[in-house]
Design a protein around this motif. Structure first.
Motif, PDB file in Angstrom:
ATOM      1  N   HIS A 129      57.218 -16.488 -96.943  1.00 41.21           N
ATOM      2  CA  HIS A 129      57.720 -16.642 -95.573  1.00 41.21           C
ATOM      3  C   HIS A 129      57.366 -15.355 -94.842  1.00 41.21           C
ATOM      4  CE1 HIS A 129      59.924 -17.642 -92.095  1.00 41.21           C
ATOM      5  NE2 HIS A 129      61.122 -17.213 -92.446  1.00 41.21           N
ATOM      6  N   SER A 130      56.446 -15.443 -93.882  1.00 42.93           N
ATOM      7  CA  SER A 130      55.892 -14.246 -93.252  1.00 42.93           C
ATOM      8  C   SER A 130      56.802 -13.724 -92.151  1.00 42.93           C
ATOM      9  CB  SER A 130      54.485 -14.528 -92.719  1.00 42.93           C
ATOM     10  OG  SER A 130      53.615 -14.795 -93.799  1.00 42.93           O
ATOM     11  N   VAL A 131      57.832 -13.023 -92.589  1.00 41.35           N
ATOM     12  CA  VAL A 131      58.770 -12.377 -91.676  1.00 41.35           C
ATOM     13  C   VAL A 131      59.036 -10.977 -92.198  1.00 41.35           C
ATOM     14  CG1 VAL A 131      60.766 -13.339 -92.898  1.00 41.35           C
ATOM     15  CG2 VAL A 131      61.025 -12.552 -90.545  1.00 41.35           C
ATOM     16  N   ASN A 132      59.140 -10.010 -91.293  1.00 38.59           N
ATOM     17  CA  ASN A 132      59.393  -8.631 -91.710  1.00 38.59           C
ATOM     18  C   ASN A 132      60.030  -7.868 -90.557  1.00 38.59           C
ATOM     19  OD1 ASN A 132      57.254  -7.059 -90.107  1.00 38.59           O
ATOM     20  ND2 ASN A 132      55.999  -8.619 -91.122  1.00 38.59           N
ATOM     21  N   PRO A 133      60.671  -6.727 -90.836  1.00 37.87           N
ATOM     22  CA  PRO A 133      61.362  -5.978 -89.783  1.00 37.87           C
ATOM     23  C   PRO A 133      60.445  -5.194 -88.857  1.00 37.87           C
ATOM     24  CG  PRO A 133      61.630  -4.883 -91.899  1.00 37.87           C
ATOM     25  CD  PRO A 133      60.952  -6.188 -92.187  1.00 37.87           C
ATOM     26  N   VAL A 134      59.155  -5.134 -89.163  1.00 38.79           N
ATOM     27  CA  VAL A 134      58.217  -4.412 -88.292  1.00 38.79           C
ATOM     28  C   VAL A 134      57.713  -5.314 -87.172  1.00 38.79           C
ATOM     29  CG1 VAL A 134      56.060  -3.112 -88.172  1.00 38.79           C
ATOM     30  CG2 VAL A 134      57.519  -2.920 -90.200  1.00 38.79           C
ATOM     31  N   TYR A 135      57.243  -6.499 -87.539  1.00 35.67           N
ATOM     32  CA  TYR A 135      56.602  -7.383 -86.574  1.00 35.67           C
ATOM     33  C   TYR A 135      57.363  -8.685 -86.312  1.00 35.67           C
ATOM     34  CZ  TYR A 135      52.494  -4.386 -87.274  1.00 35.67           C
ATOM     35  OH  TYR A 135      51.631  -3.327 -87.335  1.00 35.67           O
ATOM     36  N   GLY A 136      58.368  -8.992 -87.123  1.00 33.53           N
ATOM     37  CA  GLY A 136      59.084 -10.238 -86.933  1.00 33.53           C
ATOM     38  C   GLY A 136      58.460 -11.384 -87.718  1.00 33.53           C
ATOM     39  N   ALA A 137      58.759 -12.604 -87.299  1.00 33.40           N
ATOM     40  CA  ALA A 137      58.361 -13.805 -88.044  1.00 33.40           C
ATOM     41  C   ALA A 137      57.118 -14.445 -87.446  1.00 33.40           C
ATOM     42  CB  ALA A 137      59.497 -14.817 -88.054  1.00 33.40           C
ATOM     43  N   THR A 138      56.270 -14.964 -88.325  1.00 32.56           N
ATOM     44  CA  THR A 138      55.162 -15.820 -87.916  1.00 32.56           C
ATOM     45  C   THR A 138      55.615 -17.269 -87.996  1.00 32.56           C
ATOM     46  OG1 THR A 138      53.478 -14.255 -88.658  1.00 32.56           O
ATOM     47  CG2 THR A 138      52.813 -16.556 -88.447  1.00 32.56           C
ATOM     48  N   ARG A 139      55.246 -18.056 -87.010  1.00 35.47           N
ATOM     49  CA  ARG A 139      55.708 -19.433 -86.908  1.00 35.47           C
ATOM     50  C   ARG A 139      54.570 -20.419 -87.171  1.00 35.47           C
ATOM     51  NH1 ARG A 139      60.689 -19.819 -84.098  1.00 35.47           N
ATOM     52  NH2 ARG A 139      61.535 -17.735 -83.680  1.00 35.47           N
ATOM     53  N   ASN A 140      54.948 -21.605 -87.574  1.00 34.18           N
ATOM     54  CA  ASN A 140      53.978 -22.623 -87.941  1.00 34.18           C
ATOM     55  C   ASN A 140      53.383 -23.274 -86.693  1.00 34.18           C
ATOM     56  OD1 ASN A 140      52.795 -25.163 -88.901  1.00 34.18           O
ATOM     57  ND2 ASN A 140      53.829 -24.691 -90.821  1.00 34.18           N
ATOM     58  N   PRO A 141      52.061 -23.330 -86.575  1.00 28.09           N
ATOM     59  CA  PRO A 141      51.449 -23.948 -85.397  1.00 28.09           C
ATOM     60  C   PRO A 141      51.806 -25.417 -85.222  1.00 28.09           C
ATOM     61  CG  PRO A 141      49.833 -22.623 -86.589  1.00 28.09           C
ATOM     62  CD  PRO A 141      51.053 -22.719 -87.464  1.00 28.09           C
ATOM     63  N   GLY A 145      59.312 -23.972 -84.884  1.00 27.75           N
ATOM     64  CA  GLY A 145      60.639 -23.709 -85.419  1.00 27.75           C
ATOM     65  C   GLY A 145      60.637 -23.558 -86.928  1.00 27.75           C
ATOM     66  N   ARG A 146      59.429 -23.612 -87.532  1.00 31.28           N
ATOM     67  CA  ARG A 146      59.344 -23.583 -88.991  1.00 31.28           C
ATOM     68  C   ARG A 146      58.402 -22.488 -89.485  1.00 31.28           C
ATOM     69  NH1 ARG A 146      61.687 -27.998 -91.470  1.00 31.28           N
ATOM     70  NH2 ARG A 146      62.517 -29.504 -89.962  1.00 31.28           N
ATOM     71  N   SER A 147      58.558 -22.159 -90.763  1.00 28.79           N
ATOM     72  CA  SER A 147      57.723 -21.153 -91.417  1.00 28.79           C
ATOM     73  C   SER A 147      56.326 -21.698 -91.646  1.00 28.79           C
ATOM     74  CB  SER A 147      58.351 -20.764 -92.758  1.00 28.79           C
ATOM     75  OG  SER A 147      57.482 -19.928 -93.505  1.00 28.79           O
ATOM     76  N   VAL A 148      55.355 -20.792 -91.695  1.00 35.35           N
ATOM     77  CA  VAL A 148      54.000 -21.154 -92.090  1.00 35.35           C
ATOM     78  C   VAL A 148      53.692 -20.639 -93.488  1.00 35.35           C
ATOM     79  CG1 VAL A 148      52.838 -19.114 -91.128  1.00 35.35           C
ATOM     80  CG2 VAL A 148      51.612 -21.319 -91.221  1.00 35.35           C
ATOM     81  N   PHE A 385      59.926 -24.877 -93.974  1.00 39.41           N
ATOM     82  CA  PHE A 385      61.365 -24.817 -93.726  1.00 39.41           C
ATOM     83  C   PHE A 385      61.660 -24.056 -92.430  1.00 39.41           C
ATOM     84  CE2 PHE A 385      60.191 -21.444 -96.777  1.00 39.41           C
ATOM     85  CZ  PHE A 385      60.597 -20.312 -96.082  1.00 39.41           C
ATOM     86  N   PRO A 386      62.880 -24.143 -91.919  1.00 37.30           N
ATOM     87  CA  PRO A 386      63.213 -23.459 -90.661  1.00 37.30           C
ATOM     88  C   PRO A 386      62.892 -21.969 -90.706  1.00 37.30           C
ATOM     89  CG  PRO A 386      64.934 -25.020 -91.210  1.00 37.30           C
ATOM     90  CD  PRO A 386      63.996 -24.984 -92.399  1.00 37.30           C
ATOM     91  N   VAL A 387      62.354 -21.467 -89.620  1.00 34.23           N
ATOM     92  CA  VAL A 387      61.860 -20.097 -89.583  1.00 34.23           C
ATOM     93  C   VAL A 387      62.992 -19.077 -89.723  1.00 34.23           C
ATOM     94  CG1 VAL A 387      61.965 -19.765 -87.084  1.00 34.23           C
ATOM     95  CG2 VAL A 387      60.132 -18.647 -88.394  1.00 34.23           C
ATOM     96  N   ASP A 388      64.226 -19.488 -89.441  1.00 34.46           N
ATOM     97  CA  ASP A 388      65.330 -18.543 -89.559  1.00 34.46           C
ATOM     98  C   ASP A 388      65.945 -18.529 -90.960  1.00 34.46           C
ATOM     99  OD1 ASP A 388      66.480 -21.039 -89.361  1.00 34.46           O
ATOM    100  OD2 ASP A 388      67.921 -20.505 -87.801  1.00 34.46           O
ATOM    101  N   TRP A 389      65.422 -19.306 -91.887  1.00 33.62           N
ATOM    102  CA  TRP A 389      65.846 -19.209 -93.285  1.00 33.62           C
ATOM    103  C   TRP A 389      65.161 -18.022 -93.951  1.00 33.62           C
ATOM    104  CZ3 TRP A 389      65.724 -24.572 -96.190  1.00 33.62           C
ATOM    105  CH2 TRP A 389      66.583 -25.471 -95.541  1.00 33.62           C
ATOM    106  N   ALA A 390      65.844 -17.403 -94.898  1.00 29.55           N
ATOM    107  CA  ALA A 390      65.185 -16.404 -95.737  1.00 29.55           C
ATOM    108  C   ALA A 390      64.257 -17.100 -96.729  1.00 29.55           C
ATOM    109  CB  ALA A 390      66.209 -15.558 -96.483  1.00 29.55           C
TER     110      ALA A 390
END
Length: 472
Positions: A129-141, A145-148, A385-390
């Motif tokens: 799940h491409s999310v991090n505290p530097v750049y934030g989350a990447t979203r699915n095209p 609202g979901r992870s890529v 899955f939803p982008v706000d899930w860990a």
């Protein structure tokens, strides 16, 4: 059709023939990024527009040189590229600017690629799940609202949205394959050693990860693989194979593939994943291939135990120095701390047992490849899955006991360094994409790429169903 819709192979042919300029290609790339990247956050650390246009103009002035000449490329943020931050998604490294390229990055630069920025990743590349505290989350095209997925999530999203033609990725636990499946593109984990690890890193102990290409077609995978691959005398596991791009088209009639499904029920699956994948298997009939269902060929729990022990051992080794720094430790994500502490607690006997299981699985897999040309499995056990899930905490009512247990289906390939190409398998009733892994024997890279090429010619999913809103 615009320049960003073209394949990398076609675009590069036009560049070398001077049918289009590097400046025109760069402008098309930047225009697409301006339109597509804000909702996706796939490309990060983008270089100044004027500097990029100047680099493209210089390329036009210098003339064609190298297989990737004039191609704008963003480098995965787990790899070092001179002139760009190498954050790994960690605030500890937010200001780190490497002084040298990693080996595969240097090869892409030498082939004429123009680096424009980085693609986003999970913190330290851990988890899909491409999310991090530097750049934030990447979203699915396909659903913002979901992870890529990840860790090559930014790479996959940039391809699907036409911001990139071909990109580098890396794969430890499905990091090339899972996001490719969730973005309706292709990702290739090569046999271990084909794309050498950076010579400044550990060269011997428990290798699990490798770099590799991602693209919207196997032809473009092979083009980039031919640049990345090849022996380096400083890396003892490296070797020469290929070229691949000129050998993709093959008569596939008579090839036999084994469908692993859910590994005899050992891998819990979201509703619709297996059905979507099994419907896609009909494509093999069109190719003249035989598909056979294969019972679980090895104890799943043994594979998992070997994997998590070797992975924790490797993570403890690589991230341990950061963990030992009292100023840095509070900035390290909880899952990484768990991996480090778990890896440090392992005994020599546990590590040897993990390695023994790994060896036994390689022997068993080698037997299977005497009968089958490839093993087939889903690229993921869940839909995006939803982008706000860990991360997913349960599948089909079964609790996940680690942050990465939901990715179990990728480890049979990863554990023993086999080549695995992720191909699009179509879309579920929910409209979300899913993928399949074609897994081959060690150094059987060409064989699985040929299967992927036939698959692409029969299905054409990335072009047949690009995400809504992708520049075109």
């Amino acid at each position: 059709m615009t320049l960003t819709d073209l394949s990398a192979t076609k675009l590069l042919a036009m560049l070398h023939a001077r049918e289009v300029t590097a400046a025109e290609v760069m402008q098309a790339c930047l225009d697409c990024i301006a339109q597509e990247n804000p909702p996706l956050n796939a490309i990060v650390a983008l270089k100044d527009t004027d500097a990029l246009m100047e680099a493209a103009a210089q390329a036009d002035k210098d003339g064609p040189s190298g297989a990737l000449w004039g191609l704008p490329m963003a480098v995965k943020d787990t790899a070092n590229a001179v002139g760009f931050p190498g954050t790994l998604g960690s605030p500890i490294l937010a200001k780190f600017i490497p002084k040298r390229d990693d080996l595969h990055v240097a090869r892409m630069r030498a082939a004429g690629a123009i680096f424009i920025g980085k693609t986003n990743v999970p913190e330290f590349g851990l988890g899909s799940h491409s999310v991090n505290p530097v750049y934030g989350a990447t979203r699915n095209p396909y659903d913002t609202g979901r992870s890529v997925g990840g860790s090559s999530g930014g790479a996959a999203a940039s391809l699907a949205s036409r911001m990139q033609w071909a990109v580098d990725g890396s794969d430890m636990m499905g990091s090339l394959r899972n996001p490719a499946g969730w973005a309706n593109v292709y990702g290739f984990r090569p046999s271990f050693g084909l794309v050498p690890a950076d010579p400044d890193r550990d060269l011997y102990l428990h290798p699990l990860a490798t770099s590799g290409p991602m693209a919207r077609s196997p032809e473009d995978l092979a083009l980039l693989l031919d640049v990345q691959a090849g022996r380096d005398p400083r890396v003892p596991s490296s070797y020469d194979d290929g070229p691949f791009a000129t050998q993709l088209d093959a008569d596939l009639k008579g090839r036999r593939v084994a469908w692993l499904g859910d590994w005899g029920g050992a891998w819990p699956m979201d509703d619709g994943v297996i059905a979507t994948c099994e419907a896609a298997l009909n494509t093999f009939d069109m190719l003249g291939c035989t598909v056979e269902s294969l019972p679980a060929p090895f104890p799943a729990e043994d594979l998992w135990q070997s994997w998590i022990d070797l992975r924790s051992f490797a993570v403890a080794g690589s991230l341990g120095p950061l963990y030992d720094n009292p100023d840095y430790r509070p900035l390290i994500r909880e899952d990484a701390i768990w991996e480090i502490e778990r890896g440090r607690a392992l005994s020599a006997q546990q590590i040897m047992r993990a390695s023994s299981i790994r060896s036994n699985w390689f022997r068993k897999a080698s037997e299977l490849f005497q009968t089958y040309d490839a093993l087939i499995a889903p690229t993921a056990q869940v839909w995006p899955f939803p982008v706000d899930w860990a991360h997913p905490k349960q599948i089909a009512g079964q609790q996940m006991d680690t942050y990465h247990r939901w990715m179990e289906c990728v480890i049979p390939c990863s554990l023993i360094g086999l080549p695995g190409v992720a191909v699009p398998a179509g879309f579920g009733d929910n409209g979300l994409p899913m993928g399949l892994q074609f897994i081959g024997p060690h150094r059987g890279d060409l064989g699985v790429l040929q299967l992927a090429q036939g698959w692409h010619q029969a299905t054409g999913w990335p072009d047949k169903r690009p995400p809504q809103g992708a520049a075109g």
